[in-house]
Design a protein around this motif. Sequence first.
Motif, PDB file in Angstrom:
ATOM      1  N   HIS A 138       0.830  -1.199   0.000  1.00  0.00           N
ATOM      2  CA  HIS A 138       0.000   0.000   0.000  1.00  0.00           C
ATOM      3  C   HIS A 138       0.868   1.254   0.000  1.00  0.00           C
ATOM      4  CE1 HIS A 138      -3.816  -1.961   0.149  1.00  0.00           C
ATOM      5  NE2 HIS A 138      -3.598  -2.533   1.333  1.00  0.00           N
ATOM      6  N   LYS A 139       1.924   1.246   0.789  1.00  0.00           N
ATOM      7  CA  LYS A 139       2.808   2.412   0.856  1.00  0.00           C
ATOM      8  C   LYS A 139       3.529   2.647  -0.459  1.00  0.00           C
ATOM      9  CE  LYS A 139       3.647   2.245   5.841  1.00  0.00           C
ATOM     10  NZ  LYS A 139       4.649   2.028   6.921  1.00  0.00           N
ATOM     11  N   LEU A 140       3.806   1.548  -1.175  1.00  0.00           N
ATOM     12  CA  LEU A 140       4.496   1.667  -2.457  1.00  0.00           C
ATOM     13  C   LEU A 140       3.538   1.925  -3.608  1.00  0.00           C
ATOM     14  CD1 LEU A 140       7.054  -1.263  -2.052  1.00  0.00           C
ATOM     15  CD2 LEU A 140       7.555   1.188  -1.985  1.00  0.00           C
ATOM     16  N   GLY A 141       2.256   1.945  -3.310  1.00  0.00           N
ATOM     17  CA  GLY A 141       1.266   2.189  -4.355  1.00  0.00           C
ATOM     18  C   GLY A 141       1.081   1.023  -5.302  1.00  0.00           C
ATOM     19  N   ILE A 142       1.287  -0.193  -4.785  1.00  0.00           N
ATOM     20  CA  ILE A 142       1.162  -1.391  -5.619  1.00  0.00           C
ATOM     21  C   ILE A 142      -0.233  -1.974  -5.450  1.00  0.00           C
ATOM     22  CG2 ILE A 142       2.026  -3.727  -6.020  1.00  0.00           C
ATOM     23  CD1 ILE A 142       4.722  -2.763  -4.901  1.00  0.00           C
ATOM     24  N   GLU A 143      -0.859  -2.299  -6.557  1.00  0.00           N
ATOM     25  CA  GLU A 143      -2.177  -2.916  -6.538  1.00  0.00           C
ATOM     26  C   GLU A 143      -2.045  -4.415  -6.783  1.00  0.00           C
ATOM     27  OE1 GLU A 143      -6.469  -2.772  -8.907  1.00  0.00           O
ATOM     28  OE2 GLU A 143      -4.860  -1.356  -9.415  1.00  0.00           O
ATOM     29  N   ARG A 144      -2.550  -5.216  -5.850  1.00  0.00           N
ATOM     30  CA  ARG A 144      -2.464  -6.669  -5.962  1.00  0.00           C
ATOM     31  C   ARG A 144      -3.641  -7.182  -6.780  1.00  0.00           C
ATOM     32  NH1 ARG A 144       0.411 -11.422  -5.795  1.00  0.00           N
ATOM     33  NH2 ARG A 144      -0.466 -12.964  -4.357  1.00  0.00           N
ATOM     34  N   ARG A 145      -3.358  -7.973  -7.839  1.00  0.00           N
ATOM     35  CA  ARG A 145      -4.416  -8.516  -8.688  1.00  0.00           C
ATOM     36  C   ARG A 145      -4.280 -10.032  -8.736  1.00  0.00           C
ATOM     37  NH1 ARG A 145      -3.970  -4.253 -13.777  1.00  0.00           N
ATOM     38  NH2 ARG A 145      -4.638  -2.381 -12.605  1.00  0.00           N
ATOM     39  N   VAL A 146      -5.269 -10.725  -8.193  1.00  0.00           N
ATOM     40  CA  VAL A 146      -5.269 -12.183  -8.163  1.00  0.00           C
ATOM     41  C   VAL A 146      -6.639 -12.669  -8.612  1.00  0.00           C
ATOM     42  CG1 VAL A 146      -4.950 -14.256  -6.757  1.00  0.00           C
ATOM     43  CG2 VAL A 146      -3.646 -12.191  -6.233  1.00  0.00           C
ATOM     44  N   TYR A 147      -6.666 -13.631  -9.535  1.00  0.00           N
ATOM     45  CA  TYR A 147      -7.922 -14.163 -10.049  1.00  0.00           C
ATOM     46  C   TYR A 147      -7.917 -15.678  -9.838  1.00  0.00           C
ATOM     47  CZ  TYR A 147      -7.484  -9.655 -12.346  1.00  0.00           C
ATOM     48  OH  TYR A 147      -7.284  -8.319 -12.595  1.00  0.00           O
TER      49      TYR A 147
END
Length: 280
Positions: A138-147
Amino acid sequence: MANWLHSLLPGVFKAEPVVPVIRMSGTIGRVSRFRPGLTLASVAGPLKKAFDNKKAEAVAIIIDSPGGSPVQSHMIYKRIRALAEEKQKRVFIFVEDVCASGGYMIACAGDEIIVDPASIVGSIGVVSAGFGFVDAIHKLGIERRVYTSGESKVILDPFQPEKPEDIRRLKVIQEEVHELFIDLVKKRRGSVLADDPEIFSGLFWSGKTAVSLGLADRLGDMRHVLREKYGDKVRLKLIGAEKSFFGMRPGRVGAGLAAAAGEGFLDTLEERSLRQRFGG
Protein backbone atom coordinates in the motif's frame (compact mmCIF):
# COMPACT_ATOMS: atom_id res chain seq x y z
CA MET A 1 34.05 -72.43 9.25
CA ALA A 2 35.16 -73.36 12.74
CA ASN A 3 36.78 -70.52 14.70
CA TRP A 4 40.01 -72.53 15.32
CA LEU A 5 40.42 -73.23 11.59
CA HIS A 6 39.65 -69.63 10.66
CA SER A 7 42.42 -68.48 13.01
CA LEU A 8 45.00 -70.59 11.12
CA LEU A 9 44.29 -68.99 7.74
CA PRO A 10 46.68 -66.32 6.45
CA GLY A 11 45.43 -62.78 6.89
CA VAL A 12 44.87 -62.39 3.16
CA PHE A 13 42.06 -64.96 3.29
CA LYS A 14 40.31 -63.42 6.30
CA ALA A 15 37.47 -61.13 5.34
CA GLU A 16 37.73 -57.78 7.06
CA PRO A 17 34.39 -56.52 8.39
CA VAL A 18 32.92 -53.76 6.24
CA VAL A 19 30.48 -51.01 7.23
CA PRO A 20 29.13 -48.81 4.41
CA VAL A 21 28.83 -45.16 5.45
CA ILE A 22 26.34 -42.64 4.04
CA ARG A 23 26.45 -38.92 4.81
CA MET A 24 23.16 -36.98 4.91
CA SER A 25 23.86 -33.30 5.27
CA GLY A 26 21.86 -30.15 4.59
CA THR A 27 18.30 -28.94 4.45
CA ILE A 28 15.70 -31.61 3.75
CA GLY A 29 13.55 -31.16 0.67
CA ARG A 30 15.01 -27.89 -0.53
CA VAL A 31 15.86 -28.46 -4.19
CA SER A 32 17.22 -25.96 -6.71
CA ARG A 33 18.70 -26.55 -10.14
CA PHE A 34 22.24 -26.36 -8.82
CA ARG A 35 22.09 -27.44 -5.21
CA PRO A 36 19.76 -30.32 -4.42
CA GLY A 37 18.73 -30.75 -0.82
CA LEU A 38 18.16 -34.01 0.99
CA THR A 39 15.34 -35.90 -0.70
CA LEU A 40 14.45 -39.54 -1.13
CA ALA A 41 15.56 -39.23 -4.76
CA SER A 42 19.01 -37.98 -3.75
CA VAL A 43 19.66 -40.70 -1.16
CA ALA A 44 17.85 -43.72 -2.64
CA GLY A 45 20.83 -44.77 -4.76
CA PRO A 46 23.45 -44.60 -1.98
CA LEU A 47 21.08 -46.34 0.44
CA LYS A 48 20.47 -49.23 -1.96
CA LYS A 49 24.19 -49.57 -2.67
CA ALA A 50 25.02 -49.60 1.05
CA PHE A 51 22.37 -52.13 2.04
CA ASP A 52 23.13 -54.36 -0.97
CA ASN A 53 26.67 -54.91 0.33
CA LYS A 54 26.54 -58.60 1.27
CA LYS A 55 29.74 -58.38 3.32
CA ALA A 56 28.31 -55.74 5.64
CA GLU A 57 26.46 -56.57 8.84
CA ALA A 58 25.48 -52.96 9.40
CA VAL A 59 25.12 -49.58 7.72
CA ALA A 60 26.27 -46.30 9.27
CA ILE A 61 24.53 -43.02 8.47
CA ILE A 62 25.99 -39.63 9.38
CA ILE A 63 23.35 -36.93 9.86
CA ASP A 64 23.94 -33.17 9.98
CA SER A 65 20.64 -31.46 9.18
CA PRO A 66 18.50 -28.69 10.70
CA GLY A 67 15.38 -30.27 9.18
CA GLY A 68 13.07 -29.25 6.38
CA SER A 69 10.30 -31.06 4.54
CA PRO A 70 8.37 -33.45 6.82
CA VAL A 71 7.28 -35.46 3.77
CA GLN A 72 10.82 -36.08 2.49
CA SER A 73 12.00 -36.77 6.06
CA HIS A 74 9.31 -39.42 6.51
CA MET A 75 10.00 -40.99 3.11
CA ILE A 76 13.73 -41.27 3.82
CA TYR A 77 12.97 -42.73 7.27
CA LYS A 78 10.66 -45.36 5.75
CA ARG A 79 13.15 -46.31 3.04
CA ILE A 80 15.93 -46.85 5.61
CA ARG A 81 13.70 -49.04 7.79
CA ALA A 82 12.43 -51.03 4.81
CA LEU A 83 15.96 -51.77 3.60
CA ALA A 84 17.20 -52.59 7.10
CA GLU A 85 14.42 -55.13 7.59
CA GLU A 86 14.74 -56.59 4.08
CA LYS A 87 18.53 -56.98 4.24
CA GLN A 88 18.65 -57.80 7.95
CA LYS A 89 21.24 -55.16 8.77
CA ARG A 90 21.64 -52.95 11.82
CA VAL A 91 21.60 -49.19 11.29
CA PHE A 92 23.89 -46.89 13.25
CA ILE A 93 23.12 -43.17 13.18
CA PHE A 94 25.98 -40.79 13.95
CA VAL A 95 25.00 -37.18 14.63
CA GLU A 96 27.42 -34.37 13.85
CA ASP A 97 26.50 -30.71 14.47
CA VAL A 98 22.71 -30.66 14.17
CA CYS A 99 20.05 -33.37 14.07
CA ALA A 100 16.83 -31.43 14.47
CA SER A 101 13.22 -31.64 13.34
CA GLY A 102 13.16 -33.66 10.09
CA GLY A 103 16.78 -34.58 10.66
CA TYR A 104 15.81 -36.24 13.91
CA MET A 105 12.90 -38.01 12.21
CA ILE A 106 15.41 -39.64 9.86
CA ALA A 107 17.68 -40.47 12.81
CA CYS A 108 14.87 -42.49 14.38
CA ALA A 109 15.37 -45.04 11.60
CA GLY A 110 18.55 -46.09 13.38
CA ASP A 111 18.82 -49.04 15.75
CA GLU A 112 21.29 -46.93 17.70
CA ILE A 113 21.76 -43.15 17.72
CA ILE A 114 25.23 -41.90 18.68
CA VAL A 115 25.88 -38.21 19.27
CA ASP A 116 28.69 -35.84 20.18
CA PRO A 117 28.25 -34.13 23.58
CA ALA A 118 27.93 -30.79 21.78
CA SER A 119 25.55 -31.98 19.02
CA ILE A 120 22.13 -30.30 18.86
CA VAL A 121 19.29 -32.83 18.94
CA GLY A 122 15.49 -32.62 19.04
CA SER A 123 13.08 -29.92 17.85
CA ILE A 124 10.24 -32.43 17.51
CA GLY A 125 7.59 -30.14 16.12
CA VAL A 126 6.24 -28.47 12.99
CA VAL A 127 6.82 -24.88 11.90
CA SER A 128 5.50 -22.74 9.09
CA ALA A 129 7.00 -19.27 8.67
CA GLY A 130 6.60 -16.40 6.27
CA PHE A 131 6.23 -12.63 5.93
CA GLY A 132 3.34 -10.24 5.48
CA PHE A 133 3.62 -7.38 2.97
CA VAL A 134 0.13 -5.88 3.22
CA ASP A 135 1.19 -2.43 4.46
CA ALA A 136 4.31 -2.38 2.29
CA ILE A 137 2.47 -2.72 -1.02
CA HIS A 138 0.00 0.00 0.00
CA LYS A 139 2.81 2.41 0.86
CA LEU A 140 4.50 1.67 -2.46
CA GLY A 141 1.27 2.19 -4.36
CA ILE A 142 1.16 -1.39 -5.62
CA GLU A 143 -2.18 -2.92 -6.54
CA ARG A 144 -2.46 -6.67 -5.96
CA ARG A 145 -4.42 -8.52 -8.69
CA VAL A 146 -5.27 -12.18 -8.16
CA TYR A 147 -7.92 -14.16 -10.05
CA THR A 148 -8.96 -17.60 -8.86
CA SER A 149 -11.71 -20.15 -9.47
CA GLY A 150 -11.63 -21.35 -5.86
CA GLU A 151 -12.33 -19.19 -2.84
CA SER A 152 -9.45 -20.71 -0.87
CA LYS A 153 -6.78 -20.67 -3.59
CA VAL A 154 -5.03 -17.65 -2.02
CA ILE A 155 -5.12 -18.87 1.57
CA LEU A 156 -2.37 -17.19 3.64
CA ASP A 157 -1.38 -14.90 0.75
CA PRO A 158 1.42 -12.68 2.18
CA PHE A 159 0.00 -9.66 0.31
CA GLN A 160 -3.43 -9.91 1.97
CA PRO A 161 -4.46 -9.55 5.63
CA GLU A 162 -4.44 -12.79 7.64
CA LYS A 163 -7.79 -14.48 8.18
CA PRO A 164 -8.48 -16.34 11.44
CA GLU A 165 -10.08 -19.25 9.58
CA ASP A 166 -6.96 -19.66 7.40
CA ILE A 167 -4.72 -19.79 10.47
CA ARG A 168 -7.01 -22.37 12.11
CA ARG A 169 -6.84 -24.54 8.99
CA LEU A 170 -3.03 -24.35 8.95
CA LYS A 171 -2.88 -25.24 12.66
CA VAL A 172 -5.00 -28.36 12.09
CA ILE A 173 -2.56 -29.56 9.42
CA GLN A 174 0.41 -28.80 11.66
CA GLU A 175 -1.12 -30.73 14.55
CA GLU A 176 -1.72 -33.76 12.34
CA VAL A 177 1.89 -33.77 11.11
CA HIS A 178 3.12 -33.23 14.68
CA GLU A 179 1.14 -36.22 15.90
CA LEU A 180 2.66 -38.37 13.15
CA PHE A 181 6.12 -37.25 14.28
CA ILE A 182 5.34 -37.99 17.94
CA ASP A 183 3.96 -41.44 17.15
CA LEU A 184 7.04 -42.24 15.08
CA VAL A 185 9.42 -41.23 17.88
CA LYS A 186 7.45 -43.18 20.48
CA LYS A 187 7.41 -46.25 18.23
CA ARG A 188 11.17 -46.19 17.76
CA ARG A 189 12.32 -44.71 21.07
CA GLY A 190 9.41 -45.31 23.44
CA SER A 191 11.18 -47.87 25.62
CA VAL A 192 14.02 -45.47 26.48
CA LEU A 193 12.34 -42.05 26.34
CA ALA A 194 12.21 -40.06 29.55
CA ASP A 195 8.77 -39.17 30.91
CA ASP A 196 9.07 -35.51 30.01
CA PRO A 197 6.36 -33.70 27.99
CA GLU A 198 8.89 -31.12 26.80
CA ILE A 199 10.46 -33.75 24.54
CA PHE A 200 7.63 -33.15 22.04
CA SER A 201 7.38 -29.38 22.55
CA GLY A 202 9.80 -28.38 19.80
CA LEU A 203 12.69 -27.77 22.20
CA PHE A 204 16.18 -29.00 21.42
CA TRP A 205 19.10 -30.09 23.57
CA SER A 206 22.82 -30.83 23.56
CA GLY A 207 23.87 -34.36 22.69
CA LYS A 208 24.72 -35.04 26.31
CA THR A 209 21.25 -34.10 27.51
CA ALA A 210 19.64 -35.90 24.55
CA VAL A 211 21.16 -39.15 25.83
CA SER A 212 19.72 -38.59 29.30
CA LEU A 213 16.28 -37.94 27.74
CA GLY A 214 16.43 -41.09 25.62
CA LEU A 215 16.53 -39.19 22.33
CA ALA A 216 19.95 -40.73 21.70
CA ASP A 217 21.64 -43.88 22.98
CA ARG A 218 25.19 -42.86 23.73
CA LEU A 219 28.00 -40.38 23.23
CA GLY A 220 30.77 -41.28 20.83
CA ASP A 221 32.23 -41.02 17.35
CA MET A 222 31.87 -43.32 14.37
CA ARG A 223 35.38 -44.76 14.19
CA HIS A 224 35.56 -45.57 17.90
CA VAL A 225 32.06 -47.05 18.10
CA LEU A 226 32.37 -49.23 15.00
CA ARG A 227 35.79 -50.50 16.04
CA GLU A 228 34.30 -51.37 19.40
CA LYS A 229 31.47 -53.26 17.65
CA TYR A 230 33.36 -54.97 14.82
CA GLY A 231 37.04 -54.89 15.76
CA ASP A 232 40.03 -52.73 14.93
CA LYS A 233 40.18 -54.02 11.35
CA VAL A 234 36.70 -52.83 10.44
CA ARG A 235 36.73 -51.01 7.10
CA LEU A 236 34.48 -47.98 6.66
CA LYS A 237 33.35 -47.58 3.07
CA LEU A 238 31.91 -44.17 2.20
CA ILE A 239 28.98 -44.39 -0.22
CA GLY A 240 27.94 -41.23 -2.00
CA ALA A 241 26.03 -39.94 -5.01
CA GLU A 242 28.35 -39.16 -7.91
CA LYS A 243 28.63 -35.41 -8.34
CA SER A 244 30.55 -32.92 -10.37
CA PHE A 245 30.75 -29.15 -10.84
CA PHE A 246 28.28 -27.24 -8.61
CA GLY A 247 27.19 -30.58 -7.07
CA MET A 248 25.39 -31.65 -10.23
CA ARG A 249 25.48 -35.14 -11.63
CA PRO A 250 27.68 -35.66 -14.71
CA GLY A 251 26.09 -34.50 -17.93
CA ARG A 252 24.25 -31.55 -16.38
CA VAL A 253 27.15 -29.10 -16.24
CA GLY A 254 26.61 -26.36 -18.76
CA ALA A 255 25.10 -22.93 -19.03
CA GLY A 256 23.84 -20.77 -16.22
CA LEU A 257 26.95 -20.25 -14.08
CA ALA A 258 25.69 -16.89 -12.85
CA ALA A 259 22.33 -18.46 -11.97
CA ALA A 260 24.15 -21.23 -10.17
CA ALA A 261 26.07 -18.74 -8.07
CA GLY A 262 22.92 -16.78 -7.28
CA GLU A 263 20.81 -19.78 -6.36
CA GLY A 264 23.66 -21.30 -4.39
CA PHE A 265 23.98 -18.07 -2.39
CA LEU A 266 20.24 -18.02 -1.59
CA ASP A 267 20.25 -21.69 -0.65
CA THR A 268 23.20 -21.12 1.65
CA LEU A 269 21.40 -18.21 3.33
CA GLU A 270 18.27 -20.32 3.84
CA GLU A 271 20.18 -23.23 5.33
CA ARG A 272 22.22 -20.84 7.46
CA SER A 273 19.05 -19.30 8.87
CA LEU A 274 17.74 -22.75 9.78
CA ARG A 275 20.98 -23.70 11.49
CA GLN A 276 21.13 -20.43 13.43
CA ARG A 277 17.95 -21.42 15.25
CA PHE A 278 20.08 -24.09 16.93
CA GLY A 279 23.15 -21.95 17.54
CA GLY A 280 24.99 -23.31 14.50
